[in-house]
Design an enzyme around this catalytic site. Structure first.
Site, mmCIF file in Angstrom:
data_model
loop_
_atom_site.group_PDB
_atom_site.id
_atom_site.type_symbol
_atom_site.label_atom_id
_atom_site.label_comp_id
_atom_site.label_asym_id
_atom_site.label_seq_id
_atom_site.Cartn_x
_atom_site.Cartn_y
_atom_site.Cartn_z
ATOM 1 N N ASP A 40 0.842 -1.206 0.000
ATOM 2 C CA ASP A 40 0.000 0.000 0.000
ATOM 3 C C ASP A 40 0.869 1.245 0.000
ATOM 4 O OD1 ASP A 40 -2.707 -1.026 0.175
ATOM 5 O OD2 ASP A 40 -2.171 -1.752 2.169
ATOM 6 N N MET A 42 0.772 5.298 0.052
ATOM 7 C CA MET A 42 -0.118 6.429 0.363
ATOM 8 C C MET A 42 0.707 7.715 0.343
ATOM 9 S SD MET A 42 -2.288 4.677 3.451
ATOM 10 C CE MET A 42 -2.815 2.960 3.351
ATOM 11 N N MET A 71 -2.520 4.560 -3.475
ATOM 12 C CA MET A 71 -3.566 5.444 -2.953
ATOM 13 C C MET A 71 -2.978 6.848 -2.911
ATOM 14 S SD MET A 71 -4.960 2.852 -0.063
ATOM 15 C CE MET A 71 -3.469 1.896 -0.249
ATOM 16 N N MET A 142 -12.548 -1.839 -3.129
ATOM 17 C CA MET A 142 -12.226 -1.549 -1.724
ATOM 18 C C MET A 142 -13.433 -1.898 -0.850
ATOM 19 S SD MET A 142 -9.115 -0.506 -1.563
ATOM 20 C CE MET A 142 -9.147 -0.187 0.209
ATOM 21 N N GLY A 149 -5.289 -0.080 8.095
ATOM 22 C CA GLY A 149 -5.576 -1.494 8.268
ATOM 23 C C GLY A 149 -6.527 -1.687 9.443
ATOM 24 N N GLY A 150 -7.056 -2.894 9.559
ATOM 25 C CA GLY A 150 -7.843 -3.252 10.741
ATOM 26 C C GLY A 150 -9.246 -2.675 10.809
ATOM 27 N N GLY A 177 -9.652 -4.923 2.376
ATOM 28 C CA GLY A 177 -10.169 -4.253 3.557
ATOM 29 C C GLY A 177 -11.082 -5.139 4.374
ATOM 30 N N GLY A 178 -10.661 -5.431 5.596
ATOM 31 C CA GLY A 178 -11.520 -6.181 6.509
ATOM 32 C C GLY A 178 -11.670 -7.651 6.187
ATOM 33 N N GLY A 198 -4.350 -7.905 5.660
ATOM 34 C CA GLY A 198 -3.245 -7.288 6.399
ATOM 35 C C GLY A 198 -3.244 -7.754 7.832
ATOM 36 N N SER A 199 -4.165 -7.197 8.632
ATOM 37 C CA SER A 199 -4.172 -7.532 10.062
ATOM 38 C C SER A 199 -4.513 -9.004 10.308
ATOM 39 C CB SER A 199 -5.130 -6.611 10.822
ATOM 40 O OG SER A 199 -6.379 -6.560 10.175
HETATM 41 C C1 DX5 Z 1 -6.315 -0.048 3.375
HETATM 42 C C2 DX5 Z 1 -5.309 -0.813 2.590
HETATM 43 C C3 DX5 Z 1 -5.338 -2.263 2.832
HETATM 44 C C4 DX5 Z 1 -5.014 -2.697 4.252
HETATM 45 C C5 DX5 Z 1 -5.988 -3.788 4.598
HETATM 46 O O1 DX5 Z 1 -6.426 1.239 2.873
HETATM 47 O O2 DX5 Z 1 -5.454 -0.610 1.189
HETATM 48 O O3 DX5 Z 1 -4.516 -2.985 1.923
HETATM 49 O O4 DX5 Z 1 -3.720 -3.198 4.424
HETATM 50 O O5 DX5 Z 1 -5.850 -4.090 5.939
HETATM 51 P P1 DX5 Z 1 -6.807 -5.122 6.695
HETATM 52 O O6 DX5 Z 1 -6.671 -6.421 5.967
HETATM 53 O O7 DX5 Z 1 -6.274 -5.131 8.071
HETATM 54 O O8 DX5 Z 1 -8.199 -4.555 6.569
HETATM 55 ZN ZN ZN Z 2 -4.401 -2.018 -0.294
#
Ligand code: DX5
Ligand code: ZN
Length: 220
Positions: A40, A42, A71, A142, A149-150, A177-178, A198-199
């Site tokens: 990711d 940003m 992003m 998304m 994350g999280g 996401g999630g 991610g998380s």
């Molecule tokens: C959020 C990111 C995701 C993030 C997802 O803006 O684009 O890639 O790492 O994290 P989890 O899996 O924890 O929702």
């Molecule tokens: Zn991402």
């Protein structure tokens, strides 16, 4: 339909939730279990945080697909696309909501032999993606508002996945996401085949087990 999706499932571990001071160590722990490495990027403007710099990504040793999710407001004008191609990206995803010309971004990515992803945020309508569907290698839906994350999975985006899958049975559809062992099955059943987590991976002690649990949950 479900069988086909299950067979093509790819787990993309998002290093947003990894330990930034020990990034290589965290990547090594998932190296034999994840399919892709989701990165990711940003810019502090498209979303408030700033994440990695190109050299951090370039120096990562991995055999996983480097899946770069930009992003950022100006992927082309501010050279994010150029810098992450140089850092070894296999696929670069830009957002439909960014402020650069999407067609020019797509040309730059494709002309450099890198796979192209186009993403939309939860509030963005699916029709905004339609002009780009034919040229994209992957669509990223998304399932949280981007930036962190999280966050909690937003099931209302599943309808977008179902509609894209109806139009195109082979394109990669990524969801981000999630995603965890409870939500992943909804994404797969809707037609997503590239699952970012991610998380649900880096937030766990045992990353191998976390990825195995995600794969198992896809089938149930
Ligand atoms: C959020 C990111 C995701 C993030 C997802 O803006 O684009 O890639 O790492 O994290 P989890 O899996 O924890 O929702
Ligand atoms: Zn991402």
């Amino acid at each position: 339909m479900k069988e086909r999706s299950v067979m093509n499932i790819k787990i993309a571990a998002s290093i947003l939730s990894a330990d930034r001071d020990n990034l290589q160590k965290d990547v090594n722990e998932i190296e034999n279990y994840s399919d892709w490495l989701h990165i990711d990027i940003m810019d502090g403007k498209f979303v408030p945080p700033v994440t990695f710099i190109p050299n951090q990504i370039k120096s990562l040793e991995t055999k996983l697909i480097k899946d770069v999710h930009l992003m950022v407001n100006y992927p082309l004008k501010e050279n994010f696309i150029r810098d992450y191609i140089d850092a070894g990206a296999d696929i670069i995803t830009i957002h439909e909501e960014c402020m650069d010309n999407i067609n020019k971004c797509m040309d730059y990515i494709k002309n450099n032999g890198v796979k192209l992803g186009i993403s939309i945020n939860p509030p963005t309508l699916l029709k905004n993606l339609m002009p780009y569907l034919n040229r994209a290698d992957m669509i990223l839906i998304m399932s949280v508002n981007p930036g962190y994350g999280g966050q909690k999975f937003m099931p209302e985006v599943l309808q977008k996945i179902k509609e894209i899958r109806k139009l195109n049975s082979v394109i990669d559809i990524q969801i981000d996401g999630g995603i965890n062992k409870d939500t992943i099955k909804y994404a797969v059943n809707a037609g997503a085949n590239v699952l970012v987590a991610g998380s649900a991976i880096f937030g766990k002690e045992d990353r191998k087990k976390a990825i195995e649990e995600l794969r198992y949950a896809c089938k149930n």
